[in-house]
Design a protein around this motif. Structure first.
Motif, PDB file in Angstrom:
ATOM      1  N   ASP A  34       0.815  -1.215   0.000  1.00  0.00           N
ATOM      2  CA  ASP A  34       0.000   0.000   0.000  1.00  0.00           C
ATOM      3  C   ASP A  34       0.848   1.263   0.000  1.00  0.00           C
ATOM      4  N   ALA A  36       5.332   2.711   0.118  1.00  0.00           N
ATOM      5  CA  ALA A  36       6.745   2.340   0.003  1.00  0.00           C
ATOM      6  C   ALA A  36       7.450   2.623   1.321  1.00  0.00           C
TER       7      ALA A  36
ATOM      8  N   VAL B  47       7.638   5.780   5.492  1.00  0.00           N
ATOM      9  CA  VAL B  47       6.635   5.146   4.634  1.00  0.00           C
ATOM     10  C   VAL B  47       5.926   6.240   3.839  1.00  0.00           C
ATOM     11  N   VAL B  48       5.827   6.075   2.533  1.00  0.00           N
ATOM     12  CA  VAL B  48       5.178   7.090   1.694  1.00  0.00           C
ATOM     13  C   VAL B  48       4.126   6.463   0.795  1.00  0.00           C
ATOM     14  N   THR B  49       3.049   7.192   0.573  1.00  0.00           N
ATOM     15  CA  THR B  49       1.977   6.708  -0.291  1.00  0.00           C
ATOM     16  C   THR B  49       1.328   7.910  -0.967  1.00  0.00           C
ATOM     17  N   THR B  50       0.790   7.704  -2.155  1.00  0.00           N
ATOM     18  CA  THR B  50       0.239   8.838  -2.886  1.00  0.00           C
ATOM     19  C   THR B  50      -1.034   8.445  -3.627  1.00  0.00           C
ATOM     20  N   ASP B  80      -3.754   3.871   3.854  1.00  0.00           N
ATOM     21  CA  ASP B  80      -2.601   3.189   3.252  1.00  0.00           C
ATOM     22  C   ASP B  80      -1.433   3.098   4.234  1.00  0.00           C
ATOM     23  N   LEU B  81      -1.258   4.144   5.026  1.00  0.00           N
ATOM     24  CA  LEU B  81      -0.204   4.091   6.053  1.00  0.00           C
ATOM     25  C   LEU B  81      -0.540   3.027   7.098  1.00  0.00           C
ATOM     26  N   ALA B  83      -2.251   0.456   6.700  1.00  0.00           N
ATOM     27  CA  ALA B  83      -2.097  -0.851   6.058  1.00  0.00           C
ATOM     28  C   ALA B  83      -0.649  -1.322   6.055  1.00  0.00           C
ATOM     29  N   MET B  84       0.293  -0.402   6.225  1.00  0.00           N
ATOM     30  CA  MET B  84       1.719  -0.760   6.303  1.00  0.00           C
ATOM     31  C   MET B  84       2.198  -0.833   7.752  1.00  0.00           C
ATOM     32  N   MET B 227      -3.340  -5.688   4.413  1.00  0.00           N
ATOM     33  CA  MET B 227      -3.495  -4.473   3.609  1.00  0.00           C
ATOM     34  C   MET B 227      -4.825  -3.848   3.989  1.00  0.00           C
ATOM     35  N   ASP B 228      -5.153  -2.710   3.388  1.00  0.00           N
ATOM     36  CA  ASP B 228      -6.464  -2.152   3.695  1.00  0.00           C
ATOM     37  C   ASP B 228      -7.476  -2.601   2.637  1.00  0.00           C
TER      38      ASP B 228
END
Lengths: 340, 340
Positions: A34, A36, B47-50, B80-81, B83-84, B227-228
């Protein structure tokens, strides 16, 4: 690439198909979750910056190949990191695409981005691809910085020398040559190519940072003022002065411009391109005079002390030879994106 | 707000004017430099998500107020965060806007985002605002995670129990009620509001993480799969199975859905909403049976063990009471954004 593949559109392969194609531009370990995960060094602060680019507003197939659009977008974000004193860790890419965009166009965009990133040993570490009526590119870049070495706009003090890296106006000149091929008749092909290249493949000045740290080693606690000149050199100096509550005086003849400018531009155009052209992605730094001289000596390639920080709030363009009257610089020649 | 202000358009105040209005949604210390600086905790990974959201594709004034659009966009990234396994640090917001968009619309969008972020003590730490023919919202969220506690899709092993938090299908049901107010005649106002609220104000399950860490304390090196369920419960389980090279069997009657579903939906609709509705932003986790039971006991509010991880590669929907034949779940009912 055969002709069938090269004419394939995004809508032919769908979101999943496109994501699979684009994953080869990312390191394999970051794919499939989800978000990186990136490892940061101990005692470093995280630095983040983001840019949104819209087809027809910020890039166009008329002047920019997809590779160049990708390179420029990545370079602009890395330049923002350099402007903070930060070493890059990676970028995320959010992409909005009409279904009729060619898959090969998207792949070439990613090629341009990764070519730029590879120079600095970083990658695209995440992203999102969605349908949109207009091609949209949203990049977020992350870097890390020693908290004692953050470069801030607000740290300039009266008496500081103002240093600019590289030359200014080259990107704008390159754009003019692309838009009006009839210009620059007095330039040879190599000179034209160099200016066009400055527009198409700007270099974020991350290379300046280790040199700066070396010079500052005996002054590790010294606040460093600066920013990049992505919106123009005049804008950068005015922004630093506003944030620091100071003024500046710039010496007209000290502003480094490409040597070829005098062959085909009027003195007025030279100054306009250098001060307001924008997108040179150089650094503007303010340091005590002695350190500034040492930095310029190490940097080479046009870097120069162009003036100094003064009390007050005006940014004055001065001509030592008194051929031109003093001129107060303002942002009014800059861009206001929403005003037509 | 007087009527003159509320009818003001983005083009009336320009990019700078809009940025000044939006800065009040950001902490003052991050304003005015090329990038934002964030402090990360020692020994944590970044942790990065977009996500990119487009007006008319991902949100619409018909079903979503600007506040809700903002909340949902922020919530999706925070999910998403979660989920990690990551704790959020902040988000950046890239905004593309037609000049005719009302300033008040943009401010309400930012209000919605910050309302969601405030719940988790984080802020908008940077952004970009540009002109675009279509309203576009690009959010990047950053978090930090203990490297031993990263939740990955690829970590599920045969025998694991599959846990889902919360209930599934509520967001989809809420959307149906918004689009078709004639539906749900057998629901009272409170029941309708609860479903609509699930769609408009989804809650990222960051609250699950400390509970999960507590339960895992004696097993600190245990890989955690999950995961979500933002793209649907079926999608989440299929993605985990694909990434882990395993299969799964789900017990049809164990999937938690809102209590009110049976009042107005057919059994088929209940299952479709729960498995394929999407946007519930719950977590799907895979853990050894004993730990899974402990987690469900702590979570409450619908959380349940819905099945287990099997060898092979199929995801099977099973009915213990044998009223329905076994069914293989696939992604085909999901969305393919580019296919019309």
């Amino acid at each position: 690439m055969n002709s069938e593949l090269s004419s394939q559109q995004v809508q032919d392969i769908g979101e999943q198909g496109l994501l699979e194609r684009l994953q080869r531009f990312c390191p394999p370990e970051i794919i499939g979750d989800d978000a990186a995960v990136l490892v940061t060094a101990p005692k470093q602060s995280l630095v983040v910056t983001t840019d949104v680019l819209i087809d027809g507003v910020h890039f166009s197939d008329v002047t920019t190949s997809p590779e160049d659009a990708g390179w420029r977008a990545a370079a602009a974000n890395l330049s923002d990191l350099a402007a903070m004193g930060a070493t890059p860790l990676g970028i995320t890419v959010g992409l909005g695409l009409p279904g009729k965009v060619r898959v090969s166009w998207v792949e070439r965009l990613y090629q341009g981005m990764t070519q730029c990133l590879q120079k600095y040993n970083i990658s695209i570490v995440g992203g999102d691809v969605v349908r949109s009526p207009v091609t949209t590119l949203a990049i977020t870049a992350f870097g890390q910085v020693n908290p004692d070495r953050i470069i801030r706009r607000s740290a300039a003090v009266v008496g500081d020398a103002i240093i600019v890296t590289g030359v200014h106006g080259a990107s704008r000149a390159g754009l003019e040559l692309l838009l009006h091929p009839e210009l620059g008749q007095d330039l040879n092909d190599e000179e034209k190519t160099a200016l066009i290249r400055a527009h198409q493949r700007p270099q974020p000045r991350l290379d300046v940072l280790p040199i700066l740290w070396k010079i500052l080693t005996p002054n590790s606690q010294l606040p460093i003022a600066g920013m990049d000149s992505s919106d123009g050199l005049a804008d950068a100096i005015i922004q630093i002065c506003r944030a620091s509550g100071v003024g500046a005086v710039l010496e007209r003849r000290e502003i480094p411009v490409p040597k070829t400018f005098n062959h085909w531009l009027t003195q007025e155009q030279v100054l306009e391109y250098a001060l307001y052209g924008g997108e040179d992605f150089e650094l503007v730094l303010c340091l005590p005079q002695e350190l500034a001289s040492a930095l310029v000596q190490h940097l080479g390639e046009g870097a120069a002390i162009v003036g100094s920080i003064t009390s007050g709030s005006t940014v004055l363009l001065h001509d030592e030879q008194k051929k031109f009257p003093d001129q107060v610089l303002s942002l009014s020649q800059g861009f206001q994106h929403f005003n037509s």
